[in-house]
Design a protein around this motif. Structure first.
Motif, short mmCIF file in Angstrom:
data_model
loop_
_atom_site.label_atom_id
_atom_site.label_comp_id
_atom_site.label_asym_id
_atom_site.label_seq_id
_atom_site.Cartn_x
_atom_site.Cartn_y
_atom_site.Cartn_z
N GLU A 214 -62.59 -89.27 30.28
CA GLU A 214 -62.05 -88.07 29.66
C GLU A 214 -62.60 -87.97 28.25
OE1 GLU A 214 -57.83 -88.41 29.68
OE2 GLU A 214 -57.64 -88.18 31.86
N ILE A 215 -62.82 -86.73 27.78
CA ILE A 215 -63.30 -86.54 26.42
C ILE A 215 -62.12 -86.35 25.50
CG2 ILE A 215 -64.63 -85.08 24.87
CD1 ILE A 215 -66.53 -84.46 27.09
N HIS A 216 -62.02 -87.22 24.50
CA HIS A 216 -60.96 -87.14 23.50
C HIS A 216 -61.57 -86.77 22.15
CE1 HIS A 216 -58.05 -90.02 25.86
NE2 HIS A 216 -58.45 -88.98 26.57
N GLY A 217 -60.86 -85.98 21.40
CA GLY A 217 -61.33 -85.62 20.06
C GLY A 217 -62.61 -84.82 20.07
N GLY A 218 -62.95 -84.22 21.20
CA GLY A 218 -64.10 -83.35 21.28
C GLY A 218 -65.42 -84.02 21.57
N THR A 219 -65.55 -85.33 21.28
CA THR A 219 -66.86 -85.99 21.41
C THR A 219 -66.82 -87.38 22.03
OG1 THR A 219 -66.74 -86.98 19.19
CG2 THR A 219 -67.70 -84.78 19.34
N LEU A 220 -65.65 -87.99 22.14
CA LEU A 220 -65.56 -89.40 22.56
C LEU A 220 -65.12 -89.51 24.01
CD1 LEU A 220 -65.78 -92.36 21.55
CD2 LEU A 220 -63.32 -92.27 21.09
N GLY A 221 -65.97 -90.13 24.85
CA GLY A 221 -65.61 -90.39 26.23
C GLY A 221 -64.78 -91.66 26.33
N VAL A 222 -63.68 -91.59 27.08
CA VAL A 222 -62.76 -92.73 27.21
C VAL A 222 -62.45 -92.98 28.68
CG1 VAL A 222 -60.54 -93.71 26.54
CG2 VAL A 222 -61.71 -92.12 24.98
N CYS A 223 -62.65 -94.22 29.11
CA CYS A 223 -62.32 -94.64 30.47
C CYS A 223 -61.44 -95.88 30.39
CB CYS A 223 -63.59 -94.94 31.26
SG CYS A 223 -63.31 -95.64 32.91
N ARG A 224 -60.33 -95.88 31.12
CA ARG A 224 -59.39 -97.01 31.07
C ARG A 224 -59.11 -97.53 32.48
NH1 ARG A 224 -56.80 -97.35 26.25
NH2 ARG A 224 -56.73 -95.53 24.87
N LYS A 225 -58.93 -98.82 32.56
CA LYS A 225 -58.45 -99.45 33.79
C LYS A 225 -57.42 -100.51 33.42
CE LYS A 225 -60.80 -97.43 37.12
NZ LYS A 225 -61.88 -98.08 37.88
N GLY A 226 -56.35 -100.59 34.21
CA GLY A 226 -55.32 -101.59 33.95
C GLY A 226 -54.24 -101.07 33.04
N ASN A 227 -53.27 -101.93 32.74
CA ASN A 227 -52.15 -101.56 31.88
C ASN A 227 -52.60 -101.41 30.43
OD1 ASN A 227 -50.38 -101.71 34.08
ND2 ASN A 227 -50.05 -103.91 33.76
N HIS A 228 -52.03 -100.42 29.75
CA HIS A 228 -52.40 -100.19 28.35
C HIS A 228 -51.39 -99.25 27.69
CE1 HIS A 228 -54.21 -96.77 30.54
NE2 HIS A 228 -53.88 -96.09 29.46
N PHE A 229 -51.35 -99.33 26.37
CA PHE A 229 -50.61 -98.36 25.57
C PHE A 229 -51.60 -97.30 25.08
CE2 PHE A 229 -48.13 -102.30 24.97
CZ PHE A 229 -46.89 -101.86 25.42
N ASP A 230 -51.10 -96.10 24.85
CA ASP A 230 -51.96 -95.03 24.34
C ASP A 230 -52.37 -95.34 22.93
OD1 ASP A 230 -53.30 -92.72 23.79
OD2 ASP A 230 -51.65 -91.37 24.17
N SER A 231 -53.67 -95.36 22.65
CA SER A 231 -54.16 -95.70 21.31
C SER A 231 -54.88 -94.53 20.62
CB SER A 231 -55.11 -96.90 21.38
OG SER A 231 -56.19 -96.64 22.26
N ASN A 232 -54.74 -93.34 21.19
CA ASN A 232 -55.36 -92.15 20.60
C ASN A 232 -54.74 -91.91 19.22
OD1 ASN A 232 -56.36 -89.60 19.92
ND2 ASN A 232 -56.16 -88.82 22.01
N PRO A 233 -55.54 -91.90 18.15
CA PRO A 233 -54.99 -91.79 16.79
C PRO A 233 -54.49 -90.39 16.44
CG PRO A 233 -57.37 -91.79 16.67
CD PRO A 233 -57.02 -92.06 18.10
N VAL A 234 -55.00 -89.38 17.13
CA VAL A 234 -54.59 -88.00 16.84
C VAL A 234 -54.27 -87.32 18.16
CG1 VAL A 234 -55.22 -85.82 15.77
CG2 VAL A 234 -56.16 -87.94 14.86
N LEU A 235 -53.00 -87.20 18.44
CA LEU A 235 -52.55 -86.60 19.71
C LEU A 235 -51.54 -85.52 19.41
CD1 LEU A 235 -52.88 -86.87 22.80
CD2 LEU A 235 -50.94 -88.44 22.78
N TYR A 236 -51.89 -84.29 19.72
CA TYR A 236 -51.02 -83.16 19.37
C TYR A 236 -50.15 -82.80 20.56
CZ TYR A 236 -54.33 -82.63 15.53
OH TYR A 236 -55.11 -82.84 14.43
N SER A 237 -48.93 -82.41 20.27
CA SER A 237 -48.01 -81.95 21.29
C SER A 237 -47.32 -80.69 20.78
CB SER A 237 -46.96 -83.04 21.60
OG SER A 237 -46.05 -82.59 22.57
N PHE A 238 -47.47 -79.61 21.52
CA PHE A 238 -46.90 -78.33 21.08
C PHE A 238 -45.88 -77.83 22.07
CE2 PHE A 238 -51.21 -78.51 19.33
CZ PHE A 238 -50.95 -78.34 17.98
#
Length: 238
Positions: A214-238
């Protein structure tokens, strides 16, 4: 007047909501990582550097999800800040920094040496060469030499920021090389993931290795596998 406005838009990206959002995300992220930027040697930000947003994301991922075995392709600001994070937070981690340009890597190494941070980074100076695993016989880091350095390591964080993105589809070869060297739980970051070539690369990675980016922040591709906490530094919720 209209022509003048078009020139301003082209030069500074004004009136472009996406570019303005990226700039705001970078300003906010710079504040987040400010403790790693002050009271140290100045490090140059260039047009090739990871954006502050991307740097904050990688640093968050290390700290929040306890990533200990890291490999990055392309030495630079990320190398220095990861080492500073390890020292500041007393982290037990291993970073292998792969770079084809020895002169540039030595420049980064000198900064770490002056700050006594060399213990946190293993530099791998690996030339680019033809690879059987690449697309269309393109170049990538010499896999024989790189295998000697990584050995049996299982990586839980991968940062693909090299070879230079303007070369084409060279970055594809990172996954044929790493797919059997990944831990059970991991995160892969791909810089410049919005570009046409990187979009083709992530499409092929999904098809061949079931890696969903998935593309986060407009330019960064992120792929995750396994258990994890969300580490996105800028996450907007409206």
């Amino acid at each position: 007047m209209y022509k003048s406005l078009k020139k301003l838009k082209r030069k500074y990206g004004i009136f472009n909501p996406l570019q303005n959002q990226l700039k705001l995300d970078d300003i906010l992220s710079t504040n987040f990582i400010s403790s790693l930027l002050k009271d140290n040697l100045y490090i140059p930000f260039t047009g090739w550097s990871l954006r502050p947003y991307c740097l904050a994301y990688v640093l968050n991922e290390i700290l929040i999800n306890n990533r200990k075995s890291i490999i990055e392709f392309g030495s630079g600001i990320s190398t220095i800040l990861i080492a500073r994070l390890a020292q500041l937070n007393d982290l037990d981690l291993r970073l292998i920094s792969v770079e084809h340009n020895l002169e540039w890597q030595n420049h980064i190494k000198k900064i770490l040496d002056k700050e006594q941070l060399d213990q946190y980074v293993e530099f791998a100076s690996i030339p680019l060469t033809k690879s059987e695993n690449s697309l269309d016989n393109l170049t990538w880091y010499d896999e024989e030499n790189l295998n000697k350095q990584v050995k049996e390591t299982k990586f839980d964080l991968v940062l693909v920021d090299g070879p230079p993105a303007d070369l084409g589809l060279e970055r594809f070869t990172a996954m044929p090389f790493l797919i059997d060297k990944l831990a059970t739980s991991y995160t892969i970051f791909l810089d410049d993931a919005h570009r046409k070539d990187e979009q083709q690369i992530t499409h092929l990675w999904k098809k061949q290795y079931d890696l969903q980016f998935e593309i986060h922040g407009g330019t960064l591709g992120v792929c995750r596998k396994g258990n994890h906490f969300d580490s996105n530094p800028v996450l907007y919720s409206f």
